[in-house]
Design a protein around this motif. Structure first.
Motif, PDB file in Angstrom:
ATOM      1  N   GLY A  13       0.805  -1.577   0.103  1.00 48.99           N
ATOM      2  CA  GLY A  13       0.130   0.283   0.052  1.00 48.99           C
ATOM      3  C   GLY A  13       0.661   1.279  -0.138  1.00 48.99           C
ATOM      4  O   GLY A  13      -0.134   2.002   0.242  1.00 48.99           O
ATOM      5  N   ILE A  14       1.822   1.188  -0.492  1.00 52.83           N
ATOM      6  CA  ILE A  14       3.133   2.509   0.079  1.00 52.83           C
ATOM      7  C   ILE A  14       3.805   3.072  -1.504  1.00 52.83           C
ATOM      8  O   ILE A  14       4.273   3.390  -2.054  1.00 52.83           O
ATOM      9  CB  ILE A  14       3.872   1.909   1.203  1.00 52.83           C
ATOM     10  CG1 ILE A  14       4.961   1.097   0.140  1.00 52.83           C
ATOM     11  CG2 ILE A  14       3.325   2.556   2.263  1.00 52.83           C
ATOM     12  CD1 ILE A  14       6.051   0.844   1.242  1.00 52.83           C
ATOM     13  N   SER A  15       2.936   2.223  -2.341  1.00 55.75           N
ATOM     14  CA  SER A  15       4.006   2.005  -4.188  1.00 55.75           C
ATOM     15  C   SER A  15       3.119   1.813  -4.549  1.00 55.75           C
ATOM     16  O   SER A  15       2.095   1.032  -4.839  1.00 55.75           O
ATOM     17  CB  SER A  15       4.901   1.672  -4.177  1.00 55.75           C
ATOM     18  OG  SER A  15       5.323   1.340  -5.240  1.00 55.75           O
ATOM     19  N   GLY A  16       2.653   2.750  -6.120  1.00 59.29           N
ATOM     20  CA  GLY A  16       2.460   1.996  -6.896  1.00 59.29           C
ATOM     21  C   GLY A  16       0.369   1.411  -7.135  1.00 59.29           C
ATOM     22  O   GLY A  16      -0.300   3.046  -6.661  1.00 59.29           O
ATOM     23  N   ALA A  96       8.122  -8.252  -9.562  1.00 59.14           N
ATOM     24  CA  ALA A  96       7.775  -8.776 -10.058  1.00 59.14           C
ATOM     25  C   ALA A  96       9.257  -9.967 -11.443  1.00 59.14           C
ATOM     26  O   ALA A  96      10.266  -9.396 -10.848  1.00 59.14           O
ATOM     27  CB  ALA A  96       8.131  -7.863 -11.980  1.00 59.14           C
ATOM     28  N   PHE A  97       9.205 -11.137 -11.882  1.00 60.66           N
ATOM     29  CA  PHE A  97      10.891 -11.265 -12.396  1.00 60.66           C
ATOM     30  C   PHE A  97      10.600 -11.836 -13.988  1.00 60.66           C
ATOM     31  O   PHE A  97       9.319 -12.650 -14.577  1.00 60.66           O
ATOM     32  CB  PHE A  97      10.576 -12.225 -11.429  1.00 60.66           C
ATOM     33  CG  PHE A  97      11.687 -13.229 -11.007  1.00 60.66           C
ATOM     34  CD1 PHE A  97      12.737 -12.825 -11.160  1.00 60.66           C
ATOM     35  CD2 PHE A  97      11.835 -14.459 -11.782  1.00 60.66           C
ATOM     36  CE1 PHE A  97      14.315 -13.739 -11.347  1.00 60.66           C
ATOM     37  CE2 PHE A  97      12.623 -15.339 -11.934  1.00 60.66           C
ATOM     38  CZ  PHE A  97      13.611 -14.802 -12.239  1.00 60.66           C
ATOM     39  N   GLU A 205       1.217   2.202 -15.173  1.00 59.58           N
ATOM     40  CA  GLU A 205       2.547   2.977 -14.602  1.00 59.58           C
ATOM     41  C   GLU A 205       3.130   3.259 -13.242  1.00 59.58           C
ATOM     42  O   GLU A 205       2.585   3.763 -12.698  1.00 59.58           O
ATOM     43  CB  GLU A 205       2.542   4.527 -15.362  1.00 59.58           C
ATOM     44  CG  GLU A 205       3.388   4.707 -15.936  1.00 59.58           C
ATOM     45  CD  GLU A 205       3.113   6.278 -16.619  1.00 59.58           C
ATOM     46  OE1 GLU A 205       2.902   6.106 -17.960  1.00 59.58           O
ATOM     47  OE2 GLU A 205       3.237   7.557 -15.847  1.00 59.58           O
ATOM     48  N   THR A 206       3.519   1.992 -12.574  1.00 63.70           N
ATOM     49  CA  THR A 206       4.386   2.280 -11.396  1.00 63.70           C
ATOM     50  C   THR A 206       5.953   1.964 -11.804  1.00 63.70           C
ATOM     51  O   THR A 206       6.354   1.743 -12.140  1.00 63.70           O
ATOM     52  CB  THR A 206       3.477   0.815 -10.620  1.00 63.70           C
ATOM     53  OG1 THR A 206       3.933  -0.184 -11.006  1.00 63.70           O
ATOM     54  CG2 THR A 206       1.690   1.013 -10.936  1.00 63.70           C
ATOM     55  N   PRO A 207       5.893   2.080  -9.928  1.00 63.66           N
ATOM     56  CA  PRO A 207       7.344   2.018  -9.766  1.00 63.66           C
ATOM     57  C   PRO A 207       8.152   0.107 -10.611  1.00 63.66           C
ATOM     58  O   PRO A 207       9.231   0.237 -11.098  1.00 63.66           O
ATOM     59  CB  PRO A 207       8.030   1.589  -8.725  1.00 63.66           C
ATOM     60  CG  PRO A 207       6.809   3.107  -8.123  1.00 63.66           C
ATOM     61  CD  PRO A 207       5.729   2.338  -9.134  1.00 63.66           C
ATOM     62  N   MET A 208       7.377  -0.193 -10.207  1.00 64.00           N
ATOM     63  CA  MET A 208       7.357  -1.953 -10.811  1.00 64.00           C
ATOM     64  C   MET A 208       7.664  -1.879 -12.486  1.00 64.00           C
ATOM     65  O   MET A 208       8.708  -2.725 -12.348  1.00 64.00           O
ATOM     66  CB  MET A 208       6.249  -2.852 -10.742  1.00 64.00           C
ATOM     67  CG  MET A 208       6.470  -4.427 -10.405  1.00 64.00           C
ATOM     68  SD  MET A 208       4.614  -5.671 -10.775  1.00 64.00           S
ATOM     69  CE  MET A 208       5.315  -5.410  -8.660  1.00 64.00           C
ATOM     70  N   ALA A 209       7.101  -1.475 -13.080  1.00 64.50           N
ATOM     71  CA  ALA A 209       7.179  -1.218 -14.519  1.00 64.50           C
ATOM     72  C   ALA A 209       7.560  -0.389 -14.906  1.00 64.50           C
ATOM     73  O   ALA A 209       8.744  -0.479 -16.204  1.00 64.50           O
ATOM     74  CB  ALA A 209       5.951  -1.110 -15.687  1.00 64.50           C
ATOM     75  N   GLY A 210       8.976   0.488 -14.045  1.00 64.99           N
ATOM     76  CA  GLY A 210       9.653   1.671 -14.286  1.00 64.99           C
ATOM     77  C   GLY A 210      11.167   0.856 -15.338  1.00 64.99           C
ATOM     78  O   GLY A 210      11.320   1.435 -15.640  1.00 64.99           O
ATOM     79  N   PRO A 211      11.691   0.255 -14.477  1.00 62.25           N
ATOM     80  CA  PRO A 211      13.571  -0.275 -15.072  1.00 62.25           C
ATOM     81  C   PRO A 211      12.636  -0.734 -16.218  1.00 62.25           C
ATOM     82  O   PRO A 211      13.880  -1.307 -17.188  1.00 62.25           O
ATOM     83  CB  PRO A 211      13.395  -1.250 -13.851  1.00 62.25           C
ATOM     84  CG  PRO A 211      12.655  -1.585 -12.788  1.00 62.25           C
ATOM     85  CD  PRO A 211      11.479  -0.990 -13.256  1.00 62.25           C
ATOM     86  N   VAL A 216      11.012  -2.729 -24.306  1.00 61.09           N
ATOM     87  CA  VAL A 216       9.992  -3.906 -24.564  1.00 61.09           C
ATOM     88  C   VAL A 216       8.675  -2.683 -23.877  1.00 61.09           C
ATOM     89  O   VAL A 216       7.603  -3.598 -24.381  1.00 61.09           O
ATOM     90  CB  VAL A 216      10.652  -4.107 -22.999  1.00 61.09           C
ATOM     91  CG1 VAL A 216       9.289  -5.738 -22.511  1.00 61.09           C
ATOM     92  CG2 VAL A 216      11.646  -5.083 -23.063  1.00 61.09           C
ATOM     93  N   LYS A 217       8.448  -1.538 -23.087  1.00 64.29           N
ATOM     94  CA  LYS A 217       7.439  -1.513 -22.757  1.00 64.29           C
ATOM     95  C   LYS A 217       6.154  -0.646 -24.433  1.00 64.29           C
ATOM     96  O   LYS A 217       5.433  -1.415 -23.929  1.00 64.29           O
ATOM     97  CB  LYS A 217       7.796   0.434 -22.791  1.00 64.29           C
ATOM     98  CG  LYS A 217       8.265  -0.030 -20.831  1.00 64.29           C
ATOM     99  CD  LYS A 217       8.439   1.683 -20.602  1.00 64.29           C
ATOM    100  CE  LYS A 217       8.580   1.460 -18.433  1.00 64.29           C
ATOM    101  NZ  LYS A 217       9.656   2.818 -18.245  1.00 64.29           N
TER     102      LYS A 217
END
Ligand SMILES: NC(=O)c1ccc[n+]([C@@H]2O[C@H](COP(=O)([O-])OP(=O)(O)OC[C@H]3O[C@@H](n4cnc5c(N)ncnc54)[C@H](O)[C@@H]3O)[C@@H](O)[C@H]2O)c1
Length: 265
Positions: A13-16, A96-97, A205-211, A216-217
């Motif tokens: 609950g503190i991200s994305g 994510a992995f 669009e969240t920190p998980m998708a950032g890298p 690929v995006k």
């Protein structure tokens, strides 16, 4: 279910997606217990983005069932003491992995890593849902709920759990497992007046998708029919609110993906 004057537990609950959901819940006049393993970010986000009365951060790793039980107990007591009884949870903590099953030399990927992804995304979600359901089951239904509903649980699957792409064996299996949990959980918990649903997001669009590399995006976005863009966390949060509010939504996995059907990349 009426969302206002209830408390909801949001893991991740503190991200994305989890953070946007927590904010949307608070905007409805409810409280949130923010669960995450990232203590520094948790303290920072809970104090800078929420009023102290409307949110409380609990540091927990969702792979530790004893810790989840403790934290759900604490959050339930916080909820009851404030007169904002527990209304359910959103299990948004996840990782994510990506790794192909064999590497370029033909050697297998780490089984421990596979286990760890399943442990966090699938077993962690199940454990949190279970302890929250137990807390709800011990709480009398509110008179204000016409169906005597005690609460609702929202799990977070993924389109990768339905059409996993190359490199997504672990992530896809964990999220497919989450989708498969929904109906049996909804059936198990029906006698307690608890609904269970999941959202299977496409790309958000969240920190998980950032890298992710831009290449690929772009490839992912090109697989959406309409609109051809990443989803915004607030669009995810909107669906969570609908899942809490609408008493007929039960036992369902809702795709939220701009009509994406993941092809091979
Ligand atoms: N962003 C996307 O495109 C997308 C698409 C489909 C599904 N999802 C799923 O949505 C959920 C939220 O993802 P997000 O994009 O907001 O990611 P995010 O990285 O912004 O947030 C995930 C949060 O989970 C927390 N977390 C990870 N492991 C944990 C653990 N063991 N214990 C406690 N907390 C832990 C992280 O610290 C982080 O704060 C995840 O389950 C993810 O798999 C995301």
């Amino acid at each position: 279910m009426i969302i206002s004057n209830r408390t909801f537990i949001v893991s991740g609950g503190i991200s994305g997606l989890g953070l946007a959901t927590a904010k949307a819940i608070v905007a409805q006049g409810a409280r949130v217990a923010l669960l995450d393993r990232n203590e520094d970010l948790g303290r920072e986000v809970s104090s800078s983005q929420f009023e102290p009365a409307s949110a409380r951060f609990y540091c927990v790793d969702v792979t530790d069932a004893d810790d989840i039980e403790r934290v759900v107990g604490e959050a339930s007591r916080w909820a009851a003491d404030a007169g904002y009884p527990l209304g359910g949870c959103v299990c948004a903590a996840g990782v994510a992995f990506a790794s192909t099953t064999l590497d370029s030399s033909g050697d297998p990927a780490s089984i421990d890593t596979f286990k760890s992804v399943v442990d966090i995304n699938l077993i962690g979600s199940y454990a949190l849902a279970t302890f929250v359901a137990s807390s709800l089951a011990h709480q009398p239904p509110l008179e204000s709920e016409p169906d005597h509903e005690r609460g609702a649980i929202v799990l977070v699957s993924s389109v990768a759990g339905l059409e996993g792409q190359k490199g997504q064996a672990a992530y896809g299996a964990s999220k497919g497992g989450v989708a498969s949990l929904v109906l049996p959980l909804a059936r198990d918990l029906a006698r307690w007046g608890i609904r269970v649903n999941a959202i299977a997001p496409g790309v958000f669009e969240t920190p998980m998708a950032g890298p992710m590399p831009n290449r690929v995006k772009q490839k992912l976005v090109s697989q959406l029919e309409f609109p051809q863009r990443f989803g915004q966390p607030e669009e995810f949060a909107d669906v969570v609110l609908a899942l809490f509010r609408n008493g007929m939504l039960n036992g369902t996995v809702i795709r939220l993906d701009g009509a994406t059907r993941m092809g091979k990349i």
